[in-house]
Design a protein around this motif. Structure first.
Motif, PDB file in Angstrom:
ATOM      1  N   GLY A 167     -63.347   6.501  43.291  1.00 30.12           N
ATOM      2  CA  GLY A 167     -62.565   6.883  42.184  1.00 30.12           C
ATOM      3  C   GLY A 167     -60.903   6.837  42.677  1.00 30.12           C
ATOM      4  N   ASP A 168     -60.905   7.777  43.712  1.00 28.07           N
ATOM      5  CA  ASP A 168     -59.277   7.913  44.081  1.00 28.07           C
ATOM      6  C   ASP A 168     -58.984   6.591  44.963  1.00 28.07           C
ATOM      7  OD1 ASP A 168     -59.517  10.676  43.199  1.00 28.07           O
ATOM      8  OD2 ASP A 168     -59.951  11.547  45.359  1.00 28.07           O
TER       9      ASP A 168
ATOM     10  N   LEU B 282     -59.689   3.666  44.032  1.00 29.50           N
ATOM     11  CA  LEU B 282     -59.362   2.765  42.997  1.00 29.50           C
ATOM     12  C   LEU B 282     -57.973   2.994  42.357  1.00 29.50           C
ATOM     13  CD1 LEU B 282     -62.543   2.100  41.375  1.00 29.50           C
ATOM     14  CD2 LEU B 282     -61.357   0.123  42.269  1.00 29.50           C
ATOM     15  N   PHE B 283     -57.679   4.347  42.344  1.00 29.32           N
ATOM     16  CA  PHE B 283     -56.422   4.762  41.779  1.00 29.32           C
ATOM     17  C   PHE B 283     -55.288   4.379  42.666  1.00 29.32           C
ATOM     18  CE2 PHE B 283     -53.316   8.161  41.602  1.00 29.32           C
ATOM     19  CZ  PHE B 283     -52.613   8.044  40.230  1.00 29.32           C
TER      20      PHE B 283
ATOM     21  N   GLN C  84     -65.415   5.330  37.021  1.00 28.89           N
ATOM     22  CA  GLN C  84     -64.540   5.141  36.166  1.00 28.89           C
ATOM     23  C   GLN C  84     -63.965   6.530  35.687  1.00 28.89           C
ATOM     24  OE1 GLN C  84     -64.722   3.861  31.859  1.00 28.89           O
ATOM     25  NE2 GLN C  84     -65.572   2.332  32.939  1.00 28.89           N
TER      26      GLN C  84
ATOM     27  N   LEU D 267     -61.330   7.733  38.002  1.00 26.78           N
ATOM     28  CA  LEU D 267     -60.134   6.973  38.152  1.00 26.78           C
ATOM     29  C   LEU D 267     -59.206   7.383  36.875  1.00 26.78           C
ATOM     30  CD1 LEU D 267     -58.157   4.550  38.743  1.00 26.78           C
ATOM     31  CD2 LEU D 267     -60.115   3.166  37.781  1.00 26.78           C
TER      32      LEU D 267
ATOM     33  N   ASP E 116     -64.107   0.068  38.008  1.00 23.19           N
ATOM     34  CA  ASP E 116     -62.519  -0.297  38.131  1.00 23.19           C
ATOM     35  C   ASP E 116     -61.926  -0.402  36.635  1.00 23.19           C
ATOM     36  OD1 ASP E 116     -60.114  -0.990  39.032  1.00 23.19           O
ATOM     37  OD2 ASP E 116     -60.749  -3.253  39.026  1.00 23.19           O
TER      38      ASP E 116
END
Length: 265
Positions: free
Chosen positions: A10-11, A13-14, A42, A45, A157
């Motif tokens: 998640g990090d 993707l962020f 998700q 994120l 995402d």
């Protein structure tokens, strides 16, 4: 999948969203990833975006058409969360400088007057709870390189959320047939595609009911005032600086999207 790996992805993707970079597909790096894992990623994120100052304004439904479901190998839609940082105004146009590899899709936006708490929500309940509907564009974007996605990648995402713009025209959904209402998409003044509400789960109302029931089983209601993007009625359209799109839904009105700037790819 372990919680520390979920947080790390998640990090990742962020950071990719913030820095306008792309990643290798998650499913190839982590073949064990499930759809449940993807929704947990998700959520991480989204936590990062909210911590950075955004707030939730609604939800989006994706993967509503049979061809897309067949491509991704799934048989129901997915969902993502809309935040304040994704809202664009028709009058301002859409700045591509904050996006990576954007594609536009035309659809119908619902704005709720009442909460919807599933399970047990029907299309009639959705109709009663809706303040108005408007034509809109969702500009989907992917942090996955070359849009090489399967369902786990896009769910993680945030359902490939980018930005969205809602048209100024509004209508009471009880005044016309959402299933049979035709959609016409023009690109730079030329006819690009046509569609109909029935392409979205048989009706956009069915898609919103599905979302209310899916989230309701998780204890999450759809709130009054939230925007719900019900699913694309058009093919994806790659957009670049200077493009102008117009989506007209019969009996409802038109949404226009003007694009300026340069996306990362």
């Amino acid at each position: 999948m372990q919680s520390d790996l979920i947080e790390a992805l998640g990090d990742e993707l962020f950071a990719a969203w913030r820095e306008r970079q792309v990643l290798s597909p998650l499913r190839l790096r982590h073949p064990e990833i499930t759809i449940a894992d993807a929704y947990a990623i998700q959520s991480r994120l989204l936590q990062r975006r909210l911590a950075a100052g955004e707030h939730v304004v609604g939800k989006k439904i994706g993967v509503t058409s049979k061809p897309v479901q067949d491509f991704l190998g799934v048989y129901e839609p997915d969902f993502g969360v809309l935040t304040s940082g994704m809202v664009c105004q028709e009058s301002d146009g859409i700045d591509l400088n904050g996006l990576i590899q954007p594609k536009a899709e035309a659809e119908l936006a619902f704005v709720l007057a009442e909460d919807l708490r599933g399970p047990g929500i029907t299309p009639v309940d959705v109709l009663r709870a809706t303040a108005y509907v408007s034509p809109c564009f969702e500009i989907v974007d992917s942090r996955i390189r070359n849009w090489d996605i399967k369902i786990q990648d896009t769910v993680a995402d945030n359902a490939s959320c980018g930005v969205f713009v809602i048209g100024r025209d509004r209508a009471d959904p009880r005044d016309f047939d959402l299933t049979m209402a035709g959609m016409v998409l023009h690109r730079n003044g030329e006819l690009h595609a046509t569609g109909v509400g029935a392409a979205v789960q048989g009706s956009p109302l069915n898609a919103v009911a599905w979302l209310a029931n899916t989230l309701g089983r998780l204890g999450v209601p759809l709130r009054a005032g939230e925007v719900i993007l019900s699913g694309s009625q058009s093919p994806l359209v790659a957009v670049t600086d200077g493009d102008e799109l117009a989506c007209t839904i019969s009996g409802l009105g038109t949404c226009r999207a003007r694009f300026h700037g340069r996306s990362a790819l």
